[in-house]
Enzyme design. Structure first.
Site, PDB file in Angstrom:
ATOM      1  N   GLU A  44       0.815  -1.212   0.000  1.00  0.00           N
ATOM      2  CA  GLU A  44       0.000   0.000   0.000  1.00  0.00           C
ATOM      3  C   GLU A  44       0.855   1.271   0.000  1.00  0.00           C
ATOM      4  OE1 GLU A  44      -2.958   0.218  -0.731  1.00  0.00           O
ATOM      5  OE2 GLU A  44      -3.596  -1.850  -0.527  1.00  0.00           O
ATOM      6  N   LEU A  87      11.606   4.639  -7.439  1.00  0.00           N
ATOM      7  CA  LEU A  87      10.171   4.558  -7.142  1.00  0.00           C
ATOM      8  C   LEU A  87       9.570   5.926  -6.818  1.00  0.00           C
ATOM      9  CD1 LEU A  87       8.053   2.336  -7.068  1.00  0.00           C
ATOM     10  CD2 LEU A  87       8.662   1.870  -4.702  1.00  0.00           C
ATOM     11  N   TYR A 127      -6.159   6.693   4.061  1.00  0.00           N
ATOM     12  CA  TYR A 127      -6.287   5.654   3.034  1.00  0.00           C
ATOM     13  C   TYR A 127      -5.592   4.358   3.444  1.00  0.00           C
ATOM     14  CZ  TYR A 127      -5.380   2.537  -0.658  1.00  0.00           C
ATOM     15  OH  TYR A 127      -5.291   1.362  -1.340  1.00  0.00           O
ATOM     16  N   ASP A 145      -9.091   6.059  -2.110  1.00  0.00           N
ATOM     17  CA  ASP A 145      -7.991   6.571  -2.940  1.00  0.00           C
ATOM     18  C   ASP A 145      -8.590   7.243  -4.174  1.00  0.00           C
ATOM     19  OD1 ASP A 145      -9.003   4.515  -4.380  1.00  0.00           O
ATOM     20  OD2 ASP A 145      -7.087   3.657  -4.924  1.00  0.00           O
TER      21      ASP A 145
END
Length: 357
Positions: A44, A87, A127, A145
Site C-alpha cells: 500500500e 520509485l 487511506y 484513494d
DNA sequence: AACACGGGGGC
DNA sequence: GCCCCAGTGTT
C-alpha cells in the site's frame, strides 16, 4: 411511491454485482498471495501515487530482502533507500522504516489492528489505514484513494471537487454506508480494480461495467464529466548546471543531498543553481560550496526532468579537479563501479551515460 | 486549505 | 503537452 424511492440506491444488489465481478476478474497480484499485514502495508505504501505495474518488481525485491518487520527494522537506511531507488516519493521509505521500528518497539512486532494505533504510525494516513484494516484484518473500513473517489463520485453523481478534503470525507462516509460487512477486503479492492480497468478517468467502459445499473452518472449521461477536479498549477522551471567532475584517478565527485526535502539523502552529481549563482561565478561558487578547484571542460548535453511541482533544466558539463581530502562528509570520490552502490534519483541516473572510465 | 513531495505512462 | 496514479506530512 415517490421518485426518490424509485432512484434509491440498492445496496444489497450493488454489493452482490460488484463482488461477483471481482471474484471472477480479480488480478493475481503478488501482495494478494496472503493477508500478511506487513506485506499489505508495504504494497500500500508503494502503491501511493504509483501504478501497479511499476510497483510489482519493487515489491518482489523489497519483500525478498526484508521479509518481516524485524528485517526492515534492522536494515541500514541507505540500503532501504537503494531498494526504493527509482520509485519516487522517498520519504515513504523513510517513514515506512520509522513506523516498522515503532511496531517492533511498541507492538511486539504485530501490526496494530485498530484505527487509532495504526493511524498514528508514520506514513499511514486515512487511506492506508483503511486499506490495511480491510484487506489484512477484514474490517469494514473505507479505503478512499483516487480510484474510489472517481468510482463513487460517478455512482452517486457527486459533483464536488475531489481535490478538496471535504469531498474525500463525504466519499468516505458514503463508502462506510455501502461497504460489504461480509467481505470488506474484497469490496475495497473491487472498487479499486474497477477504477483501474473499467471506470477509468477517460472514456470509462460503461458497457462492460458490472455496476452500470447502479450508476447515477451513467443514468444521466454525465460519466465523462465526473469526477470534478480542480487543476494543479504549472510547475516552475529551475535551471542548473550539473557537473561531472573527474579527478586524476578517474573518480567522480558525488554528494549526498540534505536529509529533508526533495530527494532527501539521495546522492547526485554537484549542481549549480544558475539563477542564484550566475554563469560567471560558477567555478568560484563550486570552490566556496565544496572546497574543490574545478576547471569546466566540455558541454556533454542537456536534460529536462519533470517533478510534480517543479522542472529541472540541467546543462551537463564535464569538469576536472585534483583529489582533495575534503572536510565535507557528504562529498565522495567514486569510480563508475562504486557509484552503482549509491541511491541516485532518476534524473542523475540519466546523466551516467556521460561518464567515462 | 495549500503546498511539497517522484516518476512513469496514456493520449 | 496535460492528466492520472492504491496519499501523506508540513505549514
Amino acid at each position: 411511491m415517490n421518485e426518490e424511492v424509485l432512484t434509491e440506491f440498492n445496496k444489497q444488489q450493488f454489493q452482490q454485482d460488484l463482488l461477483s465481478w471481482y471474484y471472477q476478474h480479480k488480478r493475481d497480484l503478488p501482495w494478494r498471495q496472503d493477508q500478511d499485514p506487513y506485506k499489505v502495508w508495504v504494497s500500500e505504501i508503494m502503491l501511493q501515487q504509483t501504478k501497479v505495474d511499476t510497483v510489482i518488481p519493487y515489491f518482489y525485491r523489497f519483500i525478498d530482502k526484508y521479509p518481516t518487520v524485524y528485517d526492515l527494522a534492522a536494515a541500514d537506511e541507505q540500503e532501504v533507500l537503494k531498494a526504493w531507488e527509482g520509485l519516487g516519493y522517498y520519504s515513504r521509505a523513510k517513514n515506512l522504516q520509522t513506523a516498522v521500528r515503532e511496531v517492533v518497539a511498541s507492538y511486539g512486532g504485530v501490526v496494530p489492528a485498530n484505527p487509532k494505533e495504526l493511524g498514528s504510525l508514520k506514513g499511514i494516513g486515512p487511506y492506508t489505514r483503511g486499506a490495511i484494516l480491510s484487506i489484512a484484518y477484514n474490517q469494514p473500513e473505507p479505503a478512499v484513494d483516487g480510484n474510489v473517489m472517481r468510482v463513487i463520485s460517478r455512482i452517486l453523481k457527486i459533483e464536488e471537487d475531489i481535490a478538496k478534503v471535504k469531498t474525500r470525507n463525504i466519499i468516505e462516509k458514503e463508502v462506510r454506508e455501502i461497504i460489504s460487512k461480509d467481505d470488506p477486503a474484497s469490496f475495497n479492492q473491487a472498487i479499486m480494480d474497477l477504477g483501474s480497468s473499467i471506470c477509468t478517468p477517460k472514456a470509462p467502459a460503461c458497457t462492460f461495467c458490472p455496476i452500470q445499473e447502479h450508476c447515477r452518472a451513467y443514468a444521466d449521461g454525465v460519466q465523462d464529466e465526473l469526477p470534478i477536479k480542480s487543476k494543479a498549477k504549472k510547475q516552475k522551471k529551475i535551471p542548473y548546471i550539473a557537473l561531472l567532475i573527474k579527478n586524476e584517478n578517474n573518480e567522480y565527485v558525488i554528494e549526498q543531498r540534505q536529509d529533508s526535502g526533495l530527494l532527501a539523502n539521495l546522492w547526485q552529481f554537484p549542481m549549480v543553481p544558475i539563477d542564484e549563482v550566475g554563469r560567471k561565478d560558477l567555478e568560484n561558487w563550486v570552490f566556496s560550496e565544496y572546497g574543490l578547484k574545478v576547471k569546466i571542460k566540455e558541454h556533454k548535453g542537456n536534460l529536462k526532468h519533470v517533478f510534480s511541482h517543479i522542472i529541472w533544466q540541467l546543462e551537463i558539463y564535464e569538469a576536472e579537479t585534483i583529489n582533495v581530502a575534503s572536510e565535507d562528509q557528504r562529498l565522495r570520490f567514486v569510480n563508475i563501479h562504486e557509484i552503482k552502490g549509491y541511491p541516485f534519483p532518476v534524473s542523475h541516473q540519466k546523466m551516467m551515460k556521460y561518464l567515462s572510465e
